[in-house]
Design a protein around this motif. Sequence first.
Motif, PDB file in Angstrom:
ATOM      1  N   CYS A  28      -5.705  51.429  23.569  1.00  0.00           N
ATOM      2  CA  CYS A  28      -4.279  51.149  23.788  1.00  0.00           C
ATOM      3  C   CYS A  28      -3.416  52.205  23.111  1.00  0.00           C
ATOM      4  CB  CYS A  28      -3.923  49.760  23.254  1.00  0.00           C
ATOM      5  SG  CYS A  28      -4.512  48.400  24.303  1.00  0.00           S
ATOM      6  N   GLU A  29      -3.816  52.625  21.910  1.00  0.00           N
ATOM      7  CA  GLU A  29      -3.057  53.639  21.189  1.00  0.00           C
ATOM      8  C   GLU A  29      -3.141  54.991  21.888  1.00  0.00           C
ATOM      9  OE1 GLU A  29      -0.674  55.467  18.252  1.00  0.00           O
ATOM     10  OE2 GLU A  29      -0.910  53.407  18.972  1.00  0.00           O
ATOM     11  N   ALA A  30      -4.327  55.340  22.366  1.00  0.00           N
ATOM     12  CA  ALA A  30      -4.476  56.606  23.098  1.00  0.00           C
ATOM     13  C   ALA A  30      -3.635  56.604  24.367  1.00  0.00           C
ATOM     14  CB  ALA A  30      -5.958  56.832  23.430  1.00  0.00           C
ATOM     15  N   ALA A  31      -3.584  55.467  25.053  1.00  0.00           N
ATOM     16  CA  ALA A  31      -2.765  55.353  26.268  1.00  0.00           C
ATOM     17  C   ALA A  31      -1.285  55.459  25.923  1.00  0.00           C
ATOM     18  CB  ALA A  31      -3.066  54.029  26.967  1.00  0.00           C
ATOM     19  N   GLY A  89     -17.505  52.901  26.896  1.00  0.00           N
ATOM     20  CA  GLY A  89     -17.536  51.508  27.349  1.00  0.00           C
ATOM     21  C   GLY A  89     -16.391  50.634  26.903  1.00  0.00           C
ATOM     22  N   ALA A  90     -15.330  51.219  26.380  1.00  0.00           N
ATOM     23  CA  ALA A  90     -14.163  50.417  25.984  1.00  0.00           C
ATOM     24  C   ALA A  90     -13.593  49.701  27.204  1.00  0.00           C
ATOM     25  CB  ALA A  90     -13.102  51.315  25.352  1.00  0.00           C
ATOM     26  N   ASP A  91     -13.127  48.484  26.991  1.00  0.00           N
ATOM     27  CA  ASP A  91     -12.637  47.629  28.084  1.00  0.00           C
ATOM     28  C   ASP A  91     -11.229  48.047  28.510  1.00  0.00           C
ATOM     29  OD1 ASP A  91     -12.011  45.637  29.862  1.00  0.00           O
ATOM     30  OD2 ASP A  91     -12.028  44.002  28.392  1.00  0.00           O
ATOM     31  N   VAL A  92     -11.116  48.634  29.712  1.00  0.00           N
ATOM     32  CA  VAL A  92      -9.813  49.118  30.190  1.00  0.00           C
ATOM     33  C   VAL A  92      -8.889  47.983  30.613  1.00  0.00           C
ATOM     34  CG1 VAL A  92     -10.674  51.380  30.906  1.00  0.00           C
ATOM     35  CG2 VAL A  92     -10.730  49.463  32.531  1.00  0.00           C
ATOM     36  N   SER A  93      -9.405  46.773  30.712  1.00  0.00           N
ATOM     37  CA  SER A  93      -8.569  45.625  31.100  1.00  0.00           C
ATOM     38  C   SER A  93      -8.138  44.803  29.887  1.00  0.00           C
ATOM     39  CB  SER A  93      -9.328  44.733  32.087  1.00  0.00           C
ATOM     40  OG  SER A  93     -10.493  44.211  31.486  1.00  0.00           O
ATOM     41  N   HIS A  94      -8.387  45.316  28.685  1.00  0.00           N
ATOM     42  CA  HIS A  94      -8.092  44.596  27.440  1.00  0.00           C
ATOM     43  C   HIS A  94      -6.589  44.354  27.264  1.00  0.00           C
ATOM     44  CE1 HIS A  94      -8.182  43.564  23.184  1.00  0.00           C
ATOM     45  NE2 HIS A  94      -7.301  44.531  22.962  1.00  0.00           N
ATOM     46  N   PRO A 123      -3.901  48.781  28.233  1.00  0.00           N
ATOM     47  CA  PRO A 123      -3.723  50.234  28.102  1.00  0.00           C
ATOM     48  C   PRO A 123      -2.868  50.819  29.226  1.00  0.00           C
ATOM     49  CG  PRO A 123      -6.003  49.631  27.643  1.00  0.00           C
ATOM     50  CD  PRO A 123      -5.318  48.382  28.130  1.00  0.00           C
ATOM     51  N   LEU A 124      -3.040  50.306  30.437  1.00  0.00           N
ATOM     52  CA  LEU A 124      -2.267  50.807  31.579  1.00  0.00           C
ATOM     53  C   LEU A 124      -0.778  50.548  31.386  1.00  0.00           C
ATOM     54  CD1 LEU A 124      -2.862  52.160  34.347  1.00  0.00           C
ATOM     55  CD2 LEU A 124      -2.718  49.881  35.364  1.00  0.00           C
ATOM     56  N   MET A 125      -0.437  49.391  30.841  1.00  0.00           N
ATOM     57  CA  MET A 125       0.974  49.074  30.589  1.00  0.00           C
ATOM     58  C   MET A 125       1.560  50.005  29.536  1.00  0.00           C
ATOM     59  SD  MET A 125       0.808  44.913  30.587  1.00  0.00           S
ATOM     60  CE  MET A 125       0.094  44.018  31.968  1.00  0.00           C
ATOM     61  N   HIS A 126       0.796  50.288  28.490  1.00  0.00           N
ATOM     62  CA  HIS A 126       1.272  51.214  27.454  1.00  0.00           C
ATOM     63  C   HIS A 126       1.518  52.592  28.054  1.00  0.00           C
ATOM     64  CE1 HIS A 126       1.063  48.834  23.792  1.00  0.00           C
ATOM     65  NE2 HIS A 126      -0.114  48.352  24.166  1.00  0.00           N
ATOM     66  N   LEU A 136      -7.079  55.752  33.880  1.00  0.00           N
ATOM     67  CA  LEU A 136      -7.354  54.330  33.676  1.00  0.00           C
ATOM     68  C   LEU A 136      -7.624  53.619  34.999  1.00  0.00           C
ATOM     69  CD1 LEU A 136      -4.697  53.576  30.920  1.00  0.00           C
ATOM     70  CD2 LEU A 136      -7.175  53.330  30.651  1.00  0.00           C
ATOM     71  N   LEU A 137      -6.853  53.970  36.016  1.00  0.00           N
ATOM     72  CA  LEU A 137      -7.069  53.370  37.341  1.00  0.00           C
ATOM     73  C   LEU A 137      -8.452  53.737  37.884  1.00  0.00           C
ATOM     74  CD1 LEU A 137      -3.536  53.966  38.906  1.00  0.00           C
ATOM     75  CD2 LEU A 137      -4.532  51.738  38.343  1.00  0.00           C
ATOM     76  N   GLU A 138      -8.828  54.992  37.709  1.00  0.00           N
ATOM     77  CA  GLU A 138     -10.149  55.433  38.165  1.00  0.00           C
ATOM     78  C   GLU A 138     -11.265  54.707  37.413  1.00  0.00           C
ATOM     79  OE1 GLU A 138     -10.229  59.638  37.729  1.00  0.00           O
ATOM     80  OE2 GLU A 138      -8.752  59.998  39.325  1.00  0.00           O
ATOM     81  N   ALA A 139     -10.963  54.316  36.164  1.00  0.00           N
ATOM     82  CA  ALA A 139     -11.954  53.611  35.337  1.00  0.00           C
ATOM     83  C   ALA A 139     -11.969  52.101  35.625  1.00  0.00           C
ATOM     84  CB  ALA A 139     -11.677  53.867  33.862  1.00  0.00           C
ATOM     85  N   GLY A 140     -11.107  51.667  36.547  1.00  0.00           N
ATOM     86  CA  GLY A 140     -11.112  50.257  36.946  1.00  0.00           C
ATOM     87  C   GLY A 140     -10.056  49.389  36.307  1.00  0.00           C
ATOM     88  N   ALA A 141      -9.065  49.987  35.665  1.00  0.00           N
ATOM     89  CA  ALA A 141      -7.988  49.187  35.071  1.00  0.00           C
ATOM     90  C   ALA A 141      -7.228  48.453  36.170  1.00  0.00           C
ATOM     91  CB  ALA A 141      -7.031  50.085  34.290  1.00  0.00           C
ATOM     92  N   PRO A 142      -6.975  47.146  36.003  1.00  0.00           N
ATOM     93  CA  PRO A 142      -6.281  46.388  37.049  1.00  0.00           C
ATOM     94  C   PRO A 142      -4.797  46.745  37.115  1.00  0.00           C
ATOM     95  CG  PRO A 142      -6.721  44.982  35.145  1.00  0.00           C
ATOM     96  CD  PRO A 142      -7.400  46.287  34.879  1.00  0.00           C
ATOM     97  N   TRP A 143      -4.359  47.236  38.270  1.00  0.00           N
ATOM     98  CA  TRP A 143      -2.958  47.644  38.438  1.00  0.00           C
ATOM     99  C   TRP A 143      -2.012  46.453  38.420  1.00  0.00           C
ATOM    100  CZ3 TRP A 143       0.366  46.065  42.331  1.00  0.00           C
ATOM    101  CH2 TRP A 143      -0.222  45.317  43.361  1.00  0.00           C
TER     102      TRP A 143
END
Length: 327
Positions: free
Chosen positions: A8-11, A26-31, A39-42, A55-62
Amino acid sequence: MAEEKQLCEAARIGDAEKLKSLVDSGADVSHFDGEGLTPLMHAAKHGHAEIIKSLLEAGAPWNALSPSNLSAGDFAMEEGHQEAYEALLNAGIQAELILGTIARKDNKISELDGDYLDDRVSFSEDKLMDSTSKAVMMAWEKPLMEAHAKAVCSGGGHILNIGFGMGLVDTAIQQYAPASHTIVEAHPEVYERMLRTGWTEKDNVKIIFGRWQDVLAQLELYDGIFFDTYGEYYEDLREFHQHLPVLLKPGGIYSFFNGLCGGNAFFHVVYCHLVSLELENLGYSTQLIPLPVKDCLGKEVWEGVKHKYWQLDTYYLPVCQSTEDSE
């Protein structure tokens, strides 16, 4: 959990190298963090478009939502981060083209058990309600329905409306004295009320009782068509659009109640684009006319109503016609 906090901080700060390393490990992109943000919101809040794409390519839910009912796209919109917004918009459109998940969830009666057409409805001066106190149609929609009627009646001639409800759009259509005015209504109590209130006595009105899917053989060619049904999903609207080429005359105008995802601004934009694209594939151009509705929607409007099916300040009225006619 430590990895997700770092993600989240990196994002948030836009550290692409650190983010890639965390994703690869393996960090959870949907956390969701302690603030209820992903992370996507940040990344969206701070306009980091490349981070968003990673993040989107890694499967983060838009379409994940924060506690305040905001998605990453909403955050990008609010902050004016155009590149980030467009990346999320494209992701949303592509996902919905394939899955169509949002509108299925966001249908006005998504929580209703059973079939609306078998349900009892109640009429009052300002609303039509189902038996669970969800609004089928409300009086605040009247200015919108008048604008829809003006659009579909702009060329005169023969007009078709799918879904009578409170009769707001049909009353407005009558002001334009069309050559003929066909109304399809499927709910038996709404139909009975139409009979009692004199709609069958109007010279230019033809009422067809039944689901539009079941009465297609009784329909003709029309100069203007409006579609607004209750208890159906986006797939039903898409199915109706498949029939436009045999229902709408060359030069005719089509419009529909644009309540798609009316509780979330970004999801609504996604579906405005989506329906425009799908209509374009059928040979129709779509103009979306912004109409301010904030002043129509005071708290008192929703008193006694279980589900606020519209919560946005602007309504985008679709006006569709054949691309050959609009050139």
